[in-house]
Write a protein that holds these residues in place. Sequence first.
Motif, PDB file in Angstrom:
ATOM      1  N   THR A  29       0.829  -1.209   0.000  1.00 44.15           N
ATOM      2  CA  THR A  29       0.000   0.000   0.000  1.00 44.15           C
ATOM      3  C   THR A  29       0.864   1.260   0.000  1.00 44.15           C
ATOM      4  O   THR A  29       0.480   2.273  -0.601  1.00 44.15           O
ATOM      5  CB  THR A  29      -0.961   0.028   1.205  1.00 44.15           C
ATOM      6  N   ILE A  32       1.989   1.781  -3.634  1.00 44.93           N
ATOM      7  CA  ILE A  32       0.860   2.305  -4.421  1.00 44.93           C
ATOM      8  C   ILE A  32       0.598   3.766  -4.052  1.00 44.93           C
ATOM      9  O   ILE A  32       0.411   4.620  -4.925  1.00 44.93           O
ATOM     10  CB  ILE A  32      -0.408   1.448  -4.206  1.00 44.93           C
ATOM     11  N   ALA A  33       0.586   4.065  -2.766  1.00 48.16           N
ATOM     12  CA  ALA A  33       0.325   5.442  -2.328  1.00 48.16           C
ATOM     13  C   ALA A  33       1.374   6.397  -2.865  1.00 48.16           C
ATOM     14  O   ALA A  33       1.039   7.508  -3.301  1.00 48.16           O
ATOM     15  CB  ALA A  33       0.282   5.510  -0.799  1.00 48.16           C
ATOM     16  N   ARG A  34       2.617   5.980  -2.863  1.00 51.16           N
ATOM     17  CA  ARG A  34       3.684   6.879  -3.329  1.00 51.16           C
ATOM     18  C   ARG A  34       3.688   7.078  -4.837  1.00 51.16           C
ATOM     19  O   ARG A  34       3.790   8.190  -5.328  1.00 51.16           O
ATOM     20  CB  ARG A  34       5.048   6.324  -2.915  1.00 51.16           C
ATOM     21  N   TYR A  35       3.607   5.976  -5.573  1.00 55.13           N
ATOM     22  CA  TYR A  35       3.788   6.062  -7.021  1.00 55.13           C
ATOM     23  C   TYR A  35       2.506   6.322  -7.797  1.00 55.13           C
ATOM     24  O   TYR A  35       2.557   6.763  -8.935  1.00 55.13           O
ATOM     25  CB  TYR A  35       4.491   4.814  -7.540  1.00 55.13           C
ATOM     26  N   VAL A  36       1.361   6.053  -7.204  1.00 56.87           N
ATOM     27  CA  VAL A  36       0.099   6.307  -7.901  1.00 56.87           C
ATOM     28  C   VAL A  36      -0.539   7.602  -7.404  1.00 56.87           C
ATOM     29  O   VAL A  36      -1.000   8.414  -8.200  1.00 56.87           O
ATOM     30  CB  VAL A  36      -0.878   5.118  -7.724  1.00 56.87           C
ATOM     31  N   PHE A  37      -0.531   7.825  -6.104  1.00 53.68           N
ATOM     32  CA  PHE A  37      -1.221   8.982  -5.534  1.00 53.68           C
ATOM     33  C   PHE A  37      -0.269  10.074  -5.049  1.00 53.68           C
ATOM     34  O   PHE A  37      -0.705  11.069  -4.502  1.00 53.68           O
ATOM     35  CB  PHE A  37      -2.128   8.536  -4.381  1.00 53.68           C
ATOM     36  N   ASN A  38       1.024   9.861  -5.217  1.00 58.34           N
ATOM     37  CA  ASN A  38       2.038  10.821  -4.790  1.00 58.34           C
ATOM     38  C   ASN A  38       1.830  11.218  -3.323  1.00 58.34           C
ATOM     39  O   ASN A  38       1.884  12.371  -2.954  1.00 58.34           O
ATOM     40  CB  ASN A  38       2.033  12.058  -5.691  1.00 58.34           C
ATOM     41  N   SER A  39       1.576  10.196  -2.520  1.00 57.96           N
ATOM     42  CA  SER A  39       1.302  10.388  -1.103  1.00 57.96           C
ATOM     43  C   SER A  39       2.044   9.305  -0.332  1.00 57.96           C
ATOM     44  O   SER A  39       2.931   8.662  -0.865  1.00 57.96           O
ATOM     45  CB  SER A  39      -0.216  10.288  -0.879  1.00 57.96           C
TER      46      SER A  39
END
Length: 191
Positions: A29, A32-39
Amino acid sequence: MKGFGHFVNRFEETVLAVLLASMTVVTFTQVIARYVFNSGWVAALELTQIMFAWLILFGISYGIKVGIHLGVDAFVRLFPRPVFRAFALFAVLCGIVYAGLLFYGSCGNPFATGKICGSGYVGKMYKIGIHTEDLEWPRWAVYSILPIGMALFAFRCAQAAGEIWRGERETLAAAHEAEELVKEHEGVLKD
């Protein structure tokens, strides 16, 4: 004793499975958060490190149970069987002493203080009240795996000592899979 041993088996297997699955979920997760949502979650790395430490300390005792620890026993295997067995029992004794030292360092002497883990490292962390950096969990709770893991390790070493004594097991180390594979495939390369 079989009932308690079975309970410990189930407990270790469950904790190991939950820790491994949780580490995988947290890491996935986070990616995914870093590379998809930049979070991302700041404490994800710290949580993964804590779970990894717990996984290692539970895994040590489970590794003794299933016999997957690596060992070099080429020299001691040269001795007669009773001497080799004495070396194996000495190795188990060393494991129990090691577990006892780390347990004592993390908990202190519960007989002297009347409190479990009162005078050791875990007890001092409890008294001081220090928390982890990002998660803000009490450090004593995070470090409580050390006495738990060492108690399980000593229990597994004692079990292994009994198995070695009765002739049900040779050593703490894993079997010689490489030798077995070579013997199994001897004729494969011959023309």
